[in-house]
Design an enzyme around this catalytic site. Structure first.
Site, PDB file in Angstrom:
ATOM      1  CG  ASP A 119      -8.777 -13.684   8.691  1.00  0.00           C
ATOM      2  OD1 ASP A 119      -9.370 -13.871   9.765  1.00  0.00           O
ATOM      3  OD2 ASP A 119      -7.796 -12.947   8.582  1.00  0.00           O
ATOM      4  CD  GLU A 134      -2.747   1.051   2.516  1.00  0.00           C
ATOM      5  OE1 GLU A 134      -3.420   2.030   2.787  1.00  0.00           O
ATOM      6  OE2 GLU A 134      -2.720   0.008   3.205  1.00  0.00           O
TER       7      GLU A 134
END
Length: 233
Positions: free
Chosen positions: A201, A16
């Site tokens: 997740d 990022e």
């Protein structure tokens, strides 16, 4: 209406930060406490961005140094484990509040998450930043984002029982390792903040994903959200 003259951006992932390096018109950098802070312009807005490192201490130090560098709002992006059952991998949570789930002095009569002898321990994100982030998410990823409580702790949550407790007892939408520390430092300094998390997740060990592949995807998504937000700040 609040004007954010100098915007702090904290990314949790190298990928990022690499994207920010490519798109920010850089004007300089400095290093402090082992963290590199890069200054520049993005969409005509003055920004300072960095990678915090994992965990609450890293996040707290990083945030205070950003504020000391003169930013007057802080945006944090990264990945998290979903607690809210309706959230799926790739969905996004925009913080309404942040709480440290591993702050536990219940044997002394305090609530879980309550910081002893401190009036405020659940930290509220800036409503305008929340709205700008939520609108950016909806434009980019329709139907894939929600507002909710971000829980933070220096623990990787990987059991269904822990997920159930954090969701049912503390009302968390997702869990990660930095947001509430950043939020507390911002609150102590009177600095507006918002935390934006992509679900990597289900936080219960049941998700089968190629994490390296998802990290790249999440990094791109996070960068797009920040980029879109800066067009409207």
């Amino acid at each position: 209406m609040t004007t954010y003259k100098k915007i702090g951006i904290i990314g949790a992932m190298v990928e990022e930060i690499d994207l920010l390096h490519k798109h920010v018109e850089k004007s300089g950098s400095f290093e402090k406490a082992g963290i590199t802070y890069v200054e520049g312009m993005l969409h005509g807005r003055q920004v300072v961005f960095c990678k915090s490192g994992v965990g609450k201490v890293n996040a707290a130090v990083c945030t205070q140094l950003l504020i000391d560098a003169g930013v007057n709002c802080v945006l944090f992006t990264g990945v998290a484990g979903a607690l809210e059952p309706s959230l799926n991998i790739g969905d996004i949570v925009v913080s309404t509040t942040c709480l440290q789930h591993d702050m536990d002095c219940t044997p002394l009569g305090f609530k879980r998450g309550e910081i002893p002898f401190q009036e405020v321990y659940e930290f509220t994100a800036d409503p305008r930043l929340v709205e700008i982030a939520s609108n950016a998410c909806e434009r980019l990823f329709p139907g894939r984002s929600t507002k909710g409580k971000v829980l933070s702790g220096d623990q990787f949550i990987a059991s269904r029982e822990a997920v159930r407790e954090l969701y049912e007892d503390l009302g968390g939408a997702c869990t990660e390792m930095e947001g509430a520390a950043l939020a507390q430092v911002c609150a102590m300094n009177g600095t507006p903040f918002v935390v934006i998390r992509s679900m990597s997740d289900k936080a219960d060990g049941s998700a089968h994903v190629n994490f390296a592949e998802f990290t790249v995807e999440a990094s791109i998504n996070s960068h797009q959200i920040i980029d879109e937000m800066l067009r409207h700040l």
